[in-house]
Design a protein around this motif. Structure first.
Motif, short mmCIF file in Angstrom:
data_model
loop_
_atom_site.label_atom_id
_atom_site.label_comp_id
_atom_site.label_asym_id
_atom_site.label_seq_id
_atom_site.Cartn_x
_atom_site.Cartn_y
_atom_site.Cartn_z
N ILE A 126 8.69 4.33 -1.13
CA ILE A 126 7.95 4.18 -2.57
C ILE A 126 6.71 3.15 -2.22
N LEU A 127 5.88 3.45 -2.87
CA LEU A 127 4.56 2.65 -2.62
C LEU A 127 4.41 1.59 -3.89
N SER A 128 4.11 0.38 -3.71
CA SER A 128 3.73 -0.53 -4.75
C SER A 128 2.20 -1.10 -4.28
N HIS A 129 1.27 -0.73 -5.23
CA HIS A 129 -0.27 -0.98 -4.82
C HIS A 129 -0.81 -1.57 -6.11
N ARG A 130 -2.34 -1.70 -5.90
CA ARG A 130 -3.18 -1.97 -7.08
C ARG A 130 -3.97 -0.93 -7.13
N TRP A 131 -3.99 -0.23 -8.25
CA TRP A 131 -5.05 0.89 -8.30
C TRP A 131 -6.45 0.42 -8.27
N GLU A 132 -7.29 1.24 -7.32
CA GLU A 132 -8.75 0.92 -6.93
C GLU A 132 -9.46 2.01 -7.37
N GLU A 133 -10.72 2.18 -7.22
CA GLU A 133 -11.57 3.08 -7.28
C GLU A 133 -11.24 4.29 -6.44
N GLU A 134 -11.32 5.62 -6.87
CA GLU A 134 -11.21 6.81 -5.93
C GLU A 134 -9.78 7.09 -5.57
N GLU A 135 -9.02 6.65 -6.56
CA GLU A 135 -7.52 7.04 -6.48
C GLU A 135 -7.54 8.54 -6.83
N VAL A 136 -6.29 9.11 -6.22
CA VAL A 136 -6.30 10.66 -6.13
C VAL A 136 -5.15 10.90 -7.00
#
Length: 301
Positions: free
Chosen positions: A24-34
């Motif tokens: 599972i991925l934990s990340h911060r949403w940025e531009e160009e998310e799919v």
């Protein structure tokens, strides 16, 4: 639960006991998310954008860790379906908890403390929930360390006790006020998510009502009061600045998580965390006479 195959890049839904091992991925949403629809449309593109590259790198890393499946919030939830979004948000803590491995992707990492991953509301549950290994990765997907090994530094950054990050204490051992304090300085893009991102931490469920603003946080506290006998939930402190900023005061209920900032490191007396029953009524908390001397109890409107 919709998962992404790490080599075939095929999305598939699983239910309950049929859910396989997954990363599972934990990340911060940025531009160009799919999102889900974008992913299906561009899966075979030859020059993927940043959001798609993130998905590919996560899948590659998950496969190297022995996981055939991965869950990534950008493309594994159909956000055009309000029912599916509500189910996902109410289930997310459990999904992070049961993951085989969790990747914390710090895309802006120059200095660890400066990463904006530590300032987001949603990433608090992603830090706390996993029972499996939590691997911190830099912008080039190189391993930095693990949550357990970096627990002292992470505790200094997040104010979450190192013992909890190491797994030597359990989340249930901490009071409601202390848990709220860990979210005090975190921010979400939407006001309602300041409440929704805490559902799993407090073990409650509630419907999502985007557009209700800070009333969502009041509803969260009401749900906590229904399932918990921990009276530390009333130990918030209202600053004039906070009252002006949020414009909402509901008597015994705090207007925002920021009001619990002082509750993190100080001990909570047994009178507030004991097992004496109480309930929220339209007059306030029933049987509050023993707490009347506390300067932490906000005055009713």
């Amino acid at each position: 639960m919709r998962l992404l195959h790490t080599t075939d890049l095929v999305l598939k839904e699983f239910f309950d006991n049929a859910i396989p091992r997954y990363a599972i991925l934990s990340h911060r949403w940025e531009e160009e998310e799919v999102n889900l629809q974008d992913f299906v449309a561009i899966r075979n593109m030859t020059k993927p954008d940043a959001g798609y590259r993130k998905i590919l790198r996560c899948c590659k890393y998950a496969a190297s860790c022995g996981c055939d499946w991965a869950w990534i919030d950008t493309c594994c939830i159909d956000k055009t379906s309000s029912a599916e979004l509500s189910e996902a948000i109410n289930s997310m803590y459990r999904w992070y908890r049961r993951a085989t491995v969790c990747f914390v992707y710090l895309s802006d990492r120059d200095q660890l403390k400066a990463s904006r991953w530590f300032s987001r509301g949603w990433t608090l549950q992603e830090l706390l929930a996993p029972t499996g290994p939590v691997l911190l990765l830099d912008r080039d997907w190189r391993g930095i360390s693990t949550k357990r090994r970096m627990s002292d530094l992470l505790a200094d950054i997040t104010q979450v006790p190192a013992s909890l990050l190491k797994g030597t204490t359990d989340l249930a051992e901490f009071s409601v006020a202390q848990k709220m304090s860990w979210a005090a300085r975190r921010r979400t893009s939407r006001i309602e998510d300041a409440a929704y991102c805490l559902l799993g931490i407090f073990g409650v469920n509630m419907p999502l009502l985007y557009g209700e603003g800070w009333k969502a946080f009041a509803r969260l506290q009401e749900e906590i009061l229904r399932v918990s006998e921990d009276r530390s939930i009333i130990l918030w402190h209202e600053e004039t600045e906070l009252a002006d900023r949020y414009g909402l005061c509901t008597g015994l209920l705090a207007p925002s998580p920021a009001c619990f900032e002082r509750c993190g490191l100080q001990g909570i007396e047994d009178d507030f965390t004991g097992t004496r029953p109480y309930r929220l009524t339209n007059q306030g908390l029933e049987r509050l006479n023993t707490l009347a001397k506390s300067t932490w109890i906000p005055a009713a409107n």
